[in-house]
Design a protein around this motif. Structure first.
Motif, PDB file in Angstrom:
ATOM      1  N   GLY A   1      42.404  70.998 -10.735  1.00 36.92           N
ATOM      2  CA  GLY A   1      43.229  72.201 -10.540  1.00 36.92           C
ATOM      3  C   GLY A   1      44.668  71.855 -10.244  1.00 36.92           C
ATOM      4  O   GLY A   1      45.188  70.834 -10.713  1.00 36.92           O
ATOM      5  N   THR A   2      45.317  72.678  -9.426  1.00 38.36           N
ATOM      6  CA  THR A   2      46.744  72.487  -9.180  1.00 38.36           C
ATOM      7  C   THR A   2      47.022  71.835  -7.821  1.00 38.36           C
ATOM      8  O   THR A   2      48.179  71.632  -7.456  1.00 38.36           O
ATOM      9  CB  THR A   2      47.481  73.847  -9.220  1.00 38.36           C
ATOM     10  OG1 THR A   2      46.795  74.723  -8.325  1.00 38.36           O
ATOM     11  CG2 THR A   2      47.483  74.441 -10.621  1.00 38.36           C
ATOM     12  N   ASP A   3      45.967  71.532  -7.051  1.00 39.47           N
ATOM     13  CA  ASP A   3      46.173  70.903  -5.740  1.00 39.47           C
ATOM     14  C   ASP A   3      45.226  69.697  -5.586  1.00 39.47           C
ATOM     15  O   ASP A   3      44.214  69.766  -4.886  1.00 39.47           O
ATOM     16  CB  ASP A   3      45.928  71.944  -4.630  1.00 39.47           C
ATOM     17  CG  ASP A   3      46.404  71.455  -3.277  1.00 39.47           C
ATOM     18  OD1 ASP A   3      46.725  70.251  -3.139  1.00 39.47           O
ATOM     19  OD2 ASP A   3      46.454  72.279  -2.335  1.00 39.47           O
TER      20      ASP A   3
END
Ligand code: ADP
Length: 252
Positions: free
Chosen positions: A33-35
């Motif tokens: 994902g983005t994290d």
């Protein structure tokens, strides 16, 4: 032998492998994902049976530098991690073909260590990302895409390997009523041709092991085997090979 863990922060998925006495005792795969740091912390919080202080952890993968800077873990390259992991599972391994979300690599191995490699991380063709985009365009999940392609009778030739142009080409083939299975087969065949060219530059020696998330795609394996003229060994959990290699490295 101590319990150790390998953390593989990939472009698409983050993996943890926990090893005790050379055996995989725990693993998890989550979307990066983005994290990536949050995903990594989640996986680390979950480590079982490590009551005697924190397990030594070695990190690898695309996001390994984050693990070094923010979590303080030693890191190894994905090349080393895949060479170690594949050689542990298949001790006679001489070649590793790793196809991940955003890159693909061919690694020549001797006694568990890499002696030569080539990597494509510049172009989506030949990676899982290309297959993901094309699966969606044809209305399949990634898990359905390989079997759907294998059901095709004649591969439809796809002239562009740029993901964006290939996508438009596929859309116009669908609009002309061309069989979806044959389009899927053509797409698989074109990325396999790319991969075979890369394998040719490094050379392939048996035993050859196919790793990474795309190793779960049956059509990629079958077409690669046909074009290379040799059998490819696939680990039970091919996506975990890098994390396994990192965990084994942590034990040394
Ligand atoms: P990375 O380490 O770069 O994050 P992975 O080795 O986890 O990449 O591979 C991710 C790729 O694996 C995805 O892009 C997708 O194409 C492929 N993939 C994941 N699950 C499956 C599946 N069940 N069947 C076929 N391909 C899959």
């Amino acid at each position: 032998m101590p319990i150790t863990a390998g953390l593989d922060i990939g472009s698409r998925t983050t993996k943890i492998a926990v090893v005790e006495s050379g055996q995989l005792v725990h693993s998890r795969v989550v979307d990066t994902g983005t994290d990536p740091l949050a995903r990594a912390r989640e996986l680390l919080a979950d480590l079982p049976g490590l009551g005697h202080g924190p397990a030594p952890v070695v990190a690898t993968g695309y996001g390994r530098h984050l693990a070094r800077e923010r979590l303080g873990f030693p890191v190894i390259t994905e090349i080393k991690a895949h060479a170690l992991g594949a050689s542990h599972l298949f001790p006679a391994c001489r070649t590793v073909i790793d196809i991940g979300g955003q890159d693909s690599k061919v690694i020549r191995v001797e006694a568990g260590r890499q002696v030569n490699f080539e990597m494509n991380d510049r172009c989506a063709a030949g990676t899982g990302r290309f297959l993901e985009v094309m699966a969606v365009t044809l209305g399949y999940t990634v898990a359905e895409f390989g079997p759907a392609a294998l059901a095709g009778s004649e591969p439809v030739s796809i002239s562009s390997m740029c993901t964006v142009f290939a996508e438009s080409e596929v859309i116009s083939l669908i609009a002309r009523g061309v069989d979806k299975h044959s389009i899927a087969l053509g797409l698989h065949d074109s990325i396999v041709q790319r991969l075979v060219a890369m394998v040719g530059r490094v050379g392939v020696e048996p035993e050859a092991v196919l790793t990474g998330g795309v190793a779960q795609n049956e059509c990629v394996r079958v077409l690669l085997e046909r074009r290379l003229g040799l059998r490819l060994l696939v680990p039970e959990h091919p996506q975990l090979t890098g994390a396994l290699g990192a965990a084994l490295c942590a034990a040394t």
